[in-house]
Scaffold this motif. Structure first.
Motif, PDB file in Angstrom:
ATOM      1  N   HIS A  34      34.147  47.338  45.498  1.00 45.83           N
ATOM      2  CA  HIS A  34      34.546  46.638  46.725  1.00 45.83           C
ATOM      3  C   HIS A  34      35.188  45.292  46.388  1.00 45.83           C
ATOM      4  O   HIS A  34      36.236  44.942  46.952  1.00 45.83           O
ATOM      5  CB  HIS A  34      33.320  46.427  47.617  1.00 45.83           C
ATOM      6  CG  HIS A  34      33.526  45.433  48.710  1.00 45.83           C
ATOM      7  ND1 HIS A  34      34.358  45.661  49.785  1.00 45.83           N
ATOM      8  CD2 HIS A  34      33.025  44.176  48.876  1.00 45.83           C
ATOM      9  CE1 HIS A  34      34.364  44.596  50.575  1.00 45.83           C
ATOM     10  NE2 HIS A  34      33.567  43.689  50.038  1.00 45.83           N
ATOM     11  N   MET A  38      38.979  43.923  47.231  1.00 47.52           N
ATOM     12  CA  MET A  38      39.230  42.725  48.038  1.00 47.52           C
ATOM     13  C   MET A  38      40.089  41.695  47.309  1.00 47.52           C
ATOM     14  O   MET A  38      40.393  40.642  47.869  1.00 47.52           O
ATOM     15  CB  MET A  38      37.909  42.090  48.468  1.00 47.52           C
ATOM     16  CG  MET A  38      37.008  42.998  49.293  1.00 47.52           C
ATOM     17  SD  MET A  38      37.860  43.871  50.630  1.00 47.52           S
ATOM     18  CE  MET A  38      38.234  42.500  51.719  1.00 47.52           C
ATOM     19  N   THR A 125      33.623  34.671  51.029  1.00 44.90           N
ATOM     20  CA  THR A 125      33.731  35.659  49.965  1.00 44.90           C
ATOM     21  C   THR A 125      32.804  36.862  50.121  1.00 44.90           C
ATOM     22  O   THR A 125      32.729  37.716  49.230  1.00 44.90           O
ATOM     23  CB  THR A 125      33.480  34.999  48.594  1.00 44.90           C
ATOM     24  OG1 THR A 125      32.193  34.369  48.595  1.00 44.90           O
ATOM     25  CG2 THR A 125      34.537  33.939  48.311  1.00 44.90           C
ATOM     26  N   TYR A 173      37.093  49.311  51.093  1.00 38.72           N
ATOM     27  CA  TYR A 173      37.093  48.275  52.121  1.00 38.72           C
ATOM     28  C   TYR A 173      35.873  48.481  53.014  1.00 38.72           C
ATOM     29  O   TYR A 173      35.376  49.606  53.151  1.00 38.72           O
ATOM     30  CB  TYR A 173      38.347  48.354  53.000  1.00 38.72           C
ATOM     31  CG  TYR A 173      39.658  48.168  52.288  1.00 38.72           C
ATOM     32  CD1 TYR A 173      39.756  47.437  51.109  1.00 38.72           C
ATOM     33  CD2 TYR A 173      40.830  48.724  52.810  1.00 38.72           C
ATOM     34  CE1 TYR A 173      40.973  47.257  50.471  1.00 38.72           C
ATOM     35  CE2 TYR A 173      42.050  48.547  52.172  1.00 38.72           C
ATOM     36  CZ  TYR A 173      42.117  47.821  51.005  1.00 38.72           C
ATOM     37  OH  TYR A 173      43.328  47.659  50.377  1.00 38.72           O
ATOM     38  N   PHE A 197      44.293  46.527  56.919  1.00 38.74           N
ATOM     39  CA  PHE A 197      44.006  45.653  55.783  1.00 38.74           C
ATOM     40  C   PHE A 197      45.303  45.231  55.093  1.00 38.74           C
ATOM     41  O   PHE A 197      46.150  46.066  54.794  1.00 38.74           O
ATOM     42  CB  PHE A 197      43.080  46.355  54.790  1.00 38.74           C
ATOM     43  CG  PHE A 197      41.678  46.567  55.317  1.00 38.74           C
ATOM     44  CD1 PHE A 197      40.689  45.630  55.068  1.00 38.74           C
ATOM     45  CD2 PHE A 197      41.367  47.688  56.076  1.00 38.74           C
ATOM     46  CE1 PHE A 197      39.397  45.814  55.551  1.00 38.74           C
ATOM     47  CE2 PHE A 197      40.076  47.885  56.561  1.00 38.74           C
ATOM     48  CZ  PHE A 197      39.091  46.938  56.297  1.00 38.74           C
ATOM     49  N   GLN A 199      47.026  42.191  52.135  1.00 39.60           N
ATOM     50  CA  GLN A 199      46.753  41.173  51.133  1.00 39.60           C
ATOM     51  C   GLN A 199      47.543  39.904  51.415  1.00 39.60           C
ATOM     52  O   GLN A 199      48.723  39.961  51.733  1.00 39.60           O
ATOM     53  CB  GLN A 199      47.090  41.682  49.730  1.00 39.60           C
ATOM     54  CG  GLN A 199      46.013  42.572  49.137  1.00 39.60           C
ATOM     55  CD  GLN A 199      45.995  42.526  47.614  1.00 39.60           C
ATOM     56  OE1 GLN A 199      46.938  42.118  46.969  1.00 39.60           O
ATOM     57  NE2 GLN A 199      44.879  42.969  47.032  1.00 39.60           N
ATOM     58  N   THR A 204      42.398  40.489  50.076  1.00 39.93           N
ATOM     59  CA  THR A 204      42.532  41.478  51.145  1.00 39.93           C
ATOM     60  C   THR A 204      41.742  41.067  52.383  1.00 39.93           C
ATOM     61  O   THR A 204      40.580  40.669  52.288  1.00 39.93           O
ATOM     62  CB  THR A 204      42.047  42.856  50.668  1.00 39.93           C
ATOM     63  OG1 THR A 204      42.745  43.216  49.472  1.00 39.93           O
ATOM     64  CG2 THR A 204      42.301  43.923  51.730  1.00 39.93           C
ATOM     65  N   TYR A 205      42.407  41.173  53.550  1.00 38.17           N
ATOM     66  CA  TYR A 205      41.771  40.828  54.831  1.00 38.17           C
ATOM     67  C   TYR A 205      42.052  41.926  55.859  1.00 38.17           C
ATOM     68  O   TYR A 205      43.136  42.512  55.868  1.00 38.17           O
ATOM     69  CB  TYR A 205      42.329  39.512  55.388  1.00 38.17           C
ATOM     70  CG  TYR A 205      42.029  38.305  54.543  1.00 38.17           C
ATOM     71  CD1 TYR A 205      40.834  37.600  54.708  1.00 38.17           C
ATOM     72  CD2 TYR A 205      42.926  37.881  53.575  1.00 38.17           C
ATOM     73  CE1 TYR A 205      40.555  36.495  53.922  1.00 38.17           C
ATOM     74  CE2 TYR A 205      42.656  36.775  52.784  1.00 38.17           C
ATOM     75  CZ  TYR A 205      41.467  36.084  52.963  1.00 38.17           C
ATOM     76  OH  TYR A 205      41.187  34.999  52.178  1.00 38.17           O
TER      77      TYR A 205
END
Length: 244
Positions: A34, A38, A125, A173, A197, A199, A204-205
């Motif tokens: 994961h 991210m 984070t 994710y 998602f 970057q 990554t959000y």
């Protein structure tokens, strides 16, 4: 012959067991994948602040929201509804709000319980370095989430909040989170389904989140990010409670 057959069966069972042990995922293996998805530990270690502009659709209204976060230090959100701006802020171990919709036109200190519940908002984070943060994680198996295979990872935070993470077996994710916390003496449960998602500067959000909460039964909120800045310079005084 019977002994030979029994021996072969035992070997087959042991081999199946060994295969299961070899391929079974541990919680740390899932979290490591994961973290990589991210953006990786190097990127997350350097994540110090974010500035987000978004729009929330709720009850047939579109509500603009701006959010500024400094890692482990401060959180501030401004939500404009019907021309009135509601401010919520966390500054270390304290918090405050200005809510003109409730007749509060000056800053009011948030109750300790609310500050405790919102304190996780200053963590940018997530599951990175979870042990050092004092989080406890358990891998509760695998499930099917709207057609997606996911790992179910339960999480207990130091402030008493409990969170269940549904982590995609494909992308790693977090596709959905269920959070249970206590606010004003009552347990509030919220569900957050994440998608779109992207970057930004290597991190990554989820740019779309659909949220439901027991505090507002029947009201689904859809949050869509329009812009996101990584590591902008932030004036720390914006988190301080305005003097009367």
């Amino acid at each position: 012959m019977l002994r030979s057959t029994f021996s072969k069966s035992l070997i087959a069972i042991l081999m199946l067991g060994a295969t299961h042990i070899t391929f079974a995922q541990t919680v740390d293996e899932v979290i490591d994948k994961h973290i990589k998805a991210m953006g990786g530990a190097d990127k997350l270690a350097k994540l110090q602040s974010v500035k987000i502009a978004a729009e929330m659709e709720v009850m047939n209204m579109k509500v603009p929201i701006s959010t500024i976060i400094v890692q482990d230090k401060g959180f501030r959100s401004e939500t404009t509804v019907q021309g009135m701006t509601v401010v919520q802020a966390i500054n270390g171990n304290t918090g405050w709000t200005i809510n003109p919709m409730a007749g509060q036109t000056t800053a009011t200190a948030l109750p300790e319980e609310s500050v405790k519940a919102m304190s996780t908002e200053t963590d940018l984070t997530g599951l990175y370095n979870y042990k050092q943060k004092g989080y406890t994680l358990t891998l509760d198996g695998e499930e099917d989430l709207a057609g997606a295979k996911v790992y179910k990872v339960s999480m207990a935070l130091k402030n008493g909040t409990k969170r269940t993470n549904y982590i995609s077996k494909d992308t790693f994710y977090i596709l959905k989170m269920i959070v249970a916390t206590t606010i004003n003496g009552q347990e509030v449960t919220s569900e957050n389904t994440q998608s779109d998602f992207r970057q930004v500067d290597g991190v990554t959000y989820p740019f779309t989140s659909e949220v439901t909460t027991s505090a507002m039964p029947g009201a689904a909120m859809v949050l869509k990010i329009s812009s996101l800045e990584v590591n902008p310079k932030i004036d720390p005084t914006i988190f301080e409670m305005p003097k009367q």
